[in-house]
Scaffold this active site. Structure first.
Site, PDB file in Angstrom:
ATOM      1  N   HIS A   1      -9.436   0.881   5.359  1.00 23.04           N
ATOM      2  CA  HIS A   1      -8.115   1.068   5.966  1.00 23.04           C
ATOM      3  C   HIS A   1      -8.251   1.955   7.202  1.00 23.04           C
ATOM      4  CE1 HIS A   1      -4.002   2.354   6.597  1.00 23.04           C
ATOM      5  NE2 HIS A   1      -3.652   1.262   5.942  1.00 23.04           N
TER       6      HIS A   1
ATOM      7  N   GLY B   1       2.838   2.237  10.863  1.00 24.80           N
ATOM      8  CA  GLY B   1       3.766   3.350  10.697  1.00 24.80           C
ATOM      9  C   GLY B   1       4.506   3.724  11.969  1.00 24.80           C
TER      10      GLY B   1
ATOM     11  N   GLU C   1      -4.949  -5.066  10.663  1.00 23.07           N
ATOM     12  CA  GLU C   1      -3.941  -4.030  10.871  1.00 23.07           C
ATOM     13  C   GLU C   1      -4.207  -3.335  12.198  1.00 23.07           C
ATOM     14  OE1 GLU C   1      -2.124  -2.802   6.793  1.00 23.07           O
ATOM     15  OE2 GLU C   1      -3.782  -1.467   7.252  1.00 23.07           O
TER      16      GLU C   1
ATOM     17  N   SER D   1       3.833  -2.233  10.318  1.00 24.97           N
ATOM     18  CA  SER D   1       5.288  -2.279  10.461  1.00 24.97           C
ATOM     19  C   SER D   1       5.886  -3.633  10.072  1.00 24.97           C
ATOM     20  CB  SER D   1       5.691  -1.872  11.886  1.00 24.97           C
ATOM     21  OG  SER D   1       5.261  -0.539  12.156  1.00 24.97           O
TER      22      SER D   1
ATOM     23  N   ASN E   1       0.870  -1.175   0.000  1.00 26.85           N
ATOM     24  CA  ASN E   1       0.000   0.000   0.000  1.00 26.85           C
ATOM     25  C   ASN E   1       0.908   1.226   0.000  1.00 26.85           C
ATOM     26  OD1 ASN E   1      -1.729   2.093   0.562  1.00 26.85           O
ATOM     27  ND2 ASN E   1      -2.379   1.334   2.569  1.00 26.85           N
ATOM     28  N   TRP E   2       0.945   1.902  -1.129  1.00 24.87           N
ATOM     29  CA  TRP E   2       1.886   3.025  -1.269  1.00 24.87           C
ATOM     30  C   TRP E   2       1.352   4.308  -0.633  1.00 24.87           C
ATOM     31  CZ3 TRP E   2       3.813   2.408  -7.087  1.00 24.87           C
ATOM     32  CH2 TRP E   2       4.428   1.153  -7.205  1.00 24.87           C
ATOM     33  N   LYS E   3       0.129   4.269  -0.150  1.00 28.10           N
ATOM     34  CA  LYS E   3      -0.485   5.431   0.509  1.00 28.10           C
ATOM     35  C   LYS E   3      -0.285   6.695  -0.348  1.00 28.10           C
ATOM     36  CE  LYS E   3      -0.185   3.069   4.909  1.00 28.10           C
ATOM     37  NZ  LYS E   3      -0.048   3.129   6.348  1.00 28.10           N
TER      38      LYS E   3
ATOM     39  N   GLY F   1       3.058  -1.076   4.324  1.00 30.44           N
ATOM     40  CA  GLY F   1       3.034   0.347   4.033  1.00 30.44           C
ATOM     41  C   GLY F   1       4.435   0.877   3.767  1.00 30.44           C
ATOM     42  N   GLY F   2       5.083   1.390   4.800  1.00 29.01           N
ATOM     43  CA  GLY F   2       6.396   2.033   4.648  1.00 29.01           C
ATOM     44  C   GLY F   2       7.414   1.200   3.884  1.00 29.01           C
TER      45      GLY F   2
ATOM     46  N   GLU G   1      -6.663   4.392   8.225  1.00 25.09           N
ATOM     47  CA  GLU G   1      -6.568   5.833   7.974  1.00 25.09           C
ATOM     48  C   GLU G   1      -7.892   6.372   7.431  1.00 25.09           C
ATOM     49  OE1 GLU G   1      -2.941   5.410   5.730  1.00 25.09           O
ATOM     50  OE2 GLU G   1      -2.028   4.713   7.595  1.00 25.09           O
TER      51      GLU G   1
HETATM   52  P1  13P Z   1       3.227   0.317   7.748  1.00 22.49           P
HETATM   53  O1  13P Z   1       3.773  -0.934   7.096  1.00 22.49           O
HETATM   54  O2  13P Z   1       3.923   1.569   7.299  1.00 22.49           O
HETATM   55  O3  13P Z   1       3.113   0.180   9.222  1.00 22.49           O
HETATM   56  O4  13P Z   1       1.721   0.488   7.184  1.00 22.49           O
HETATM   57  C1  13P Z   1       0.854  -0.578   7.251  1.00 22.49           C
HETATM   58  C2  13P Z   1      -0.373  -0.233   6.506  1.00 22.49           C
HETATM   59  O5  13P Z   1      -1.150   0.596   6.931  1.00 22.49           O
HETATM   60  C3  13P Z   1      -0.605  -0.909   5.225  1.00 22.49           C
HETATM   61  O6  13P Z   1      -1.891  -0.671   4.769  1.00 22.49           O
END
Ligand code: 13P
Length: 251
Positions: A96, A174, A168, A214, A11-13, A235-236, A98
């Site tokens: 998600h 993050g 998640e 993470s 997920n590149w956000k 994510g990251g 967020e």
């Molecule tokens: P991180 O891997 O940056 O913690 O993010 C996880 C995430 O929200 C993937 O959708």
């Protein structure tokens, strides 16, 4: 993990210009050419048209990070399922954390999106997960159960094959804090049990439940080794081939 196929998604956000997205997509195509698992990248809407042709015909599918709850209409700033399909999107991430916690999407809205995506043949990655205070209050299972049940309300047994769940925990996203493999597996088992109650044991056995929060190259294999963890939503560490490829290529 029984007979399920591992599914690793990035997920590149809200990261990357088109040029940056193209560069990463190209590196992932090369890096995952011999990968054994199922793969997905979910770039920003603005990069879908760029990334699509780069990954077409490879073992990496194209995902979007959200979509509107309506097919079309006066919804300024939203993106519709028809527009996503037009770009070759195969999968959409819904619910998600967020979206839930920053943009205040509730279970009813997420459920509407889930049903609309399935109606149009998109695969859905439905995200569930508890806040830190909910975990500390011993409510992690209950929160994930409610989000699963409400997210899937009205989804027929036949359509369940289009659903992937991503657990998640919000406190792990993050933050560099990962759930221990044991804690994550316990929630995955719980959610699998919820699917079993709703759709039967066969469906529970088949459904893919990803872990997100993470995930890094140095913890992916331990997480994936757990019975109920069938992949990752990253994510990251998905923003660089150097970190996503080792996660995606774990043995
Ligand atoms: P991180 O891997 O940056 O913690 O993010 C996880 C995430 O929200 C993937 O959708």
């Amino acid at each position: 993990m029984a007979n399920r196929t591992y599914y690793i998604a990035g997920n590149w956000k809200m990261h990357k210009t088109r040029a940056e997205a193209a560069e990463l997509a190209g590196a992932l195509v090369a890096g995952l050419r011999n990968g054994k698992h199922k793969y997905l990248v979910a770039p920003s809407f603005t990069s879908l048209e760029t990334v699509g042709p780069i990954i077409r015909g490879t073992n990496i599918a194209l995902g979007a990070q959200n979509m509107a709850a309506e097919e079309q209409g006066a919804h300024t700033g939203e993106v519709s399922v028809l527009q996503l399909k037009d770009l070759g999107v195969q999968t959409v991430i819904l619910g998600h954390s967020e979206r839930r916690h920053v943009y205040k999407e509730d279970d009813a809205l997420i459920n509407k999106k889930v049903k609309l995506a399935l109606k149009h043949g998109l695969e859905v990655i439905l995200c569930v997960g508890e806040l830190l205070e909910e975990r500390e209050a011993g409510r992690a299972e209950a929160v994930c159960e409610t989000q699963t049940v409400k997210g899937l309300e009205g989804v027929s047994p036949g359509d369940l094959s289009g659903i992937v769940i991503a657990y998640e925990p919000v406190w792990a996203i993050g933050t560099g804090k990962t759930a221990t493999p044991e804690d994550a597996d316990a929630i995955h088992a719980w959610v699998r049990g919820v699917i079993g109650r709703l759709y039967g044991g066969g469906a529970a056995e088949k459904i893919i439940i990803q872990y997100g929060g993470s995930v890094k190259p140095d913890n992916a294999a331990q997480l994936m080794a757990k019975e109920n963890i069938d992949g990752a939503l990253v994510g990251g560490a998905a923003l660089k081939a150097d970190t996503f490829v080792p996660i995606a290529a774990f043995n």
